[in-house]
Design a protein around this motif. Sequence first.
Motif, PDB file in Angstrom:
ATOM      1  N   ARG A  68       0.838  -1.191   0.000  1.00  0.00           N
ATOM      2  CA  ARG A  68       0.000   0.000   0.000  1.00  0.00           C
ATOM      3  C   ARG A  68       0.880   1.251   0.000  1.00  0.00           C
ATOM      4  O   ARG A  68       1.926   1.278   0.625  1.00  0.00           O
ATOM      5  N   ILE A  69       0.426   2.284  -0.671  1.00  0.00           N
ATOM      6  CA  ILE A  69       1.201   3.524  -0.751  1.00  0.00           C
ATOM      7  C   ILE A  69       1.054   4.310   0.550  1.00  0.00           C
ATOM      8  O   ILE A  69      -0.048   4.563   1.014  1.00  0.00           O
ATOM      9  N   ASP A  70       2.198   4.673   1.126  1.00  0.00           N
ATOM     10  CA  ASP A  70       2.208   5.479   2.350  1.00  0.00           C
ATOM     11  C   ASP A  70       2.660   6.908   2.102  1.00  0.00           C
ATOM     12  O   ASP A  70       2.138   7.835   2.712  1.00  0.00           O
ATOM     13  N   THR A  71       3.651   7.089   1.245  1.00  0.00           N
ATOM     14  CA  THR A  71       4.141   8.434   0.948  1.00  0.00           C
ATOM     15  C   THR A  71       4.160   8.639  -0.559  1.00  0.00           C
ATOM     16  O   THR A  71       4.238   7.690  -1.332  1.00  0.00           O
ATOM     17  N   LEU A  72       4.096   9.881  -0.957  1.00  0.00           N
ATOM     18  CA  LEU A  72       4.046  10.249  -2.362  1.00  0.00           C
ATOM     19  C   LEU A  72       4.933  11.467  -2.572  1.00  0.00           C
ATOM     20  O   LEU A  72       4.938  12.388  -1.751  1.00  0.00           O
ATOM     21  N   LYS A  73       5.681  11.450  -3.664  1.00  0.00           N
ATOM     22  CA  LYS A  73       6.486  12.624  -4.038  1.00  0.00           C
ATOM     23  C   LYS A  73       6.286  12.863  -5.529  1.00  0.00           C
ATOM     24  O   LYS A  73       6.340  11.931  -6.330  1.00  0.00           O
ATOM     25  N   VAL A  74       6.012  14.110  -5.897  1.00  0.00           N
ATOM     26  CA  VAL A  74       5.867  14.496  -7.292  1.00  0.00           C
ATOM     27  C   VAL A  74       6.858  15.622  -7.555  1.00  0.00           C
ATOM     28  O   VAL A  74       6.923  16.590  -6.800  1.00  0.00           O
ATOM     29  N   THR A  75       7.639  15.457  -8.626  1.00  0.00           N
ATOM     30  CA  THR A  75       8.607  16.489  -9.016  1.00  0.00           C
ATOM     31  C   THR A  75       8.281  16.958 -10.430  1.00  0.00           C
ATOM     32  O   THR A  75       7.725  16.207 -11.232  1.00  0.00           O
ATOM     33  N   ASP A  76       8.639  18.208 -10.713  1.00  0.00           N
ATOM     34  CA  ASP A  76       8.421  18.728 -12.062  1.00  0.00           C
ATOM     35  C   ASP A  76       9.380  19.875 -12.344  1.00  0.00           C
ATOM     36  O   ASP A  76      10.073  20.350 -11.445  1.00  0.00           O
ATOM     37  N   ASN A  77       9.408  20.300 -13.594  1.00  0.00           N
ATOM     38  CA  ASN A  77      10.261  21.415 -14.013  1.00  0.00           C
ATOM     39  C   ASN A  77       9.419  22.630 -14.417  1.00  0.00           C
ATOM     40  O   ASN A  77       9.828  23.418 -15.261  1.00  0.00           O
ATOM     41  N   GLY A  78       8.266  22.775 -13.793  1.00  0.00           N
ATOM     42  CA  GLY A  78       7.362  23.875 -14.114  1.00  0.00           C
ATOM     43  C   GLY A  78       7.783  25.196 -13.501  1.00  0.00           C
ATOM     44  O   GLY A  78       8.914  25.358 -13.022  1.00  0.00           O
ATOM     45  N   ASP A  79       6.862  26.134 -13.488  1.00  0.00           N
ATOM     46  CA  ASP A  79       7.141  27.493 -13.025  1.00  0.00           C
ATOM     47  C   ASP A  79       7.510  27.563 -11.549  1.00  0.00           C
ATOM     48  O   ASP A  79       8.201  28.482 -11.119  1.00  0.00           O
ATOM     49  N   GLY A  80       7.023  26.641 -10.739  1.00  0.00           N
ATOM     50  CA  GLY A  80       7.363  26.604  -9.320  1.00  0.00           C
ATOM     51  C   GLY A  80       6.609  27.631  -8.492  1.00  0.00           C
ATOM     52  O   GLY A  80       5.695  28.301  -8.958  1.00  0.00           O
ATOM     53  N   MET A  81       7.010  27.742  -7.250  1.00  0.00           N
ATOM     54  CA  MET A  81       6.358  28.647  -6.300  1.00  0.00           C
ATOM     55  C   MET A  81       6.961  30.046  -6.393  1.00  0.00           C
ATOM     56  O   MET A  81       7.503  30.588  -5.421  1.00  0.00           O
ATOM     57  N   ASN A  82       6.846  30.636  -7.583  1.00  0.00           N
ATOM     58  CA  ASN A  82       7.255  32.031  -7.733  1.00  0.00           C
ATOM     59  C   ASN A  82       6.255  32.914  -6.989  1.00  0.00           C
ATOM     60  O   ASN A  82       5.291  32.414  -6.406  1.00  0.00           O
ATOM     61  N   ASP A  83       6.464  34.210  -7.006  1.00  0.00           N
ATOM     62  CA  ASP A  83       5.591  35.110  -6.237  1.00  0.00           C
ATOM     63  C   ASP A  83       4.126  35.000  -6.659  1.00  0.00           C
ATOM     64  O   ASP A  83       3.235  34.964  -5.809  1.00  0.00           O
ATOM     65  N   LEU A  84       3.878  34.918  -7.955  1.00  0.00           N
ATOM     66  CA  LEU A  84       2.507  34.833  -8.444  1.00  0.00           C
ATOM     67  C   LEU A  84       1.838  33.541  -7.994  1.00  0.00           C
ATOM     68  O   LEU A  84       0.708  33.548  -7.481  1.00  0.00           O
ATOM     69  N   ASN A  85       2.520  32.415  -8.154  1.00  0.00           N
ATOM     70  CA  ASN A  85       1.940  31.126  -7.773  1.00  0.00           C
ATOM     71  C   ASN A  85       1.783  30.994  -6.261  1.00  0.00           C
ATOM     72  O   ASN A  85       0.787  30.446  -5.785  1.00  0.00           O
ATOM     73  N   TYR A  86       2.751  31.493  -5.499  1.00  0.00           N
ATOM     74  CA  TYR A  86       2.622  31.429  -4.040  1.00  0.00           C
ATOM     75  C   TYR A  86       1.487  32.338  -3.571  1.00  0.00           C
ATOM     76  O   TYR A  86       0.727  31.981  -2.674  1.00  0.00           O
TER      77      TYR A  86
END
Length: 173
Positions: free
Chosen positions: A63-81
């Motif tokens: 069974r899945i206990d932890t999950l991690k997702v990675t990407d190369n998108g815009d990230g938590m820049n000021d607008l997204n945060y």
Amino acid sequence: MSKMFAEIKRIVDEDISIRVNQIDVILEAITNAIHANATEINCYFNSFDNPIKPEDSNIFTKRIDTLKVTDNGDGMNDLNYGSFINYRTDYKKALGCKGVGRFVFLKVYNNAYYVSKLLKEQEERSFKFDIDFDTENINKITTEVAVNYTEISLNSISSNYLNSERHIDRRID
């Protein structure tokens, strides 16, 4: 524009359906990466179930206990945060977003850890999103960044999804 604070626990308990499961969490994380213009998305799953030994004759499902997702998108820049810290924001509404997706994470997991390396800002930003989230607790470190990279790690399954005393195990396998 005027601002209003929101109680995260009530949002998670009352506004997010009890039917939400780990598949919904995975889909939300992938959708967020796509909306952030990511061209590479990776998902990692971890299980704390006992490992299968070569001498075991019974094969069981982990069974899945932890999950991690990675990407190369815009990230938590000021607008997204800025959008992240506003409940039911209109940001990306044209894409069908309702401004509530991050709360889906807290319906299944107690903790969501974000790390975002931002090329334009040459900065790493990180924070923990949980029931006691404080918008001011974002860590910003100036560092050399070659490409945008964002990671969200979800752990500590909530008692609604895994509780041995109540014989609840709603983890996916």
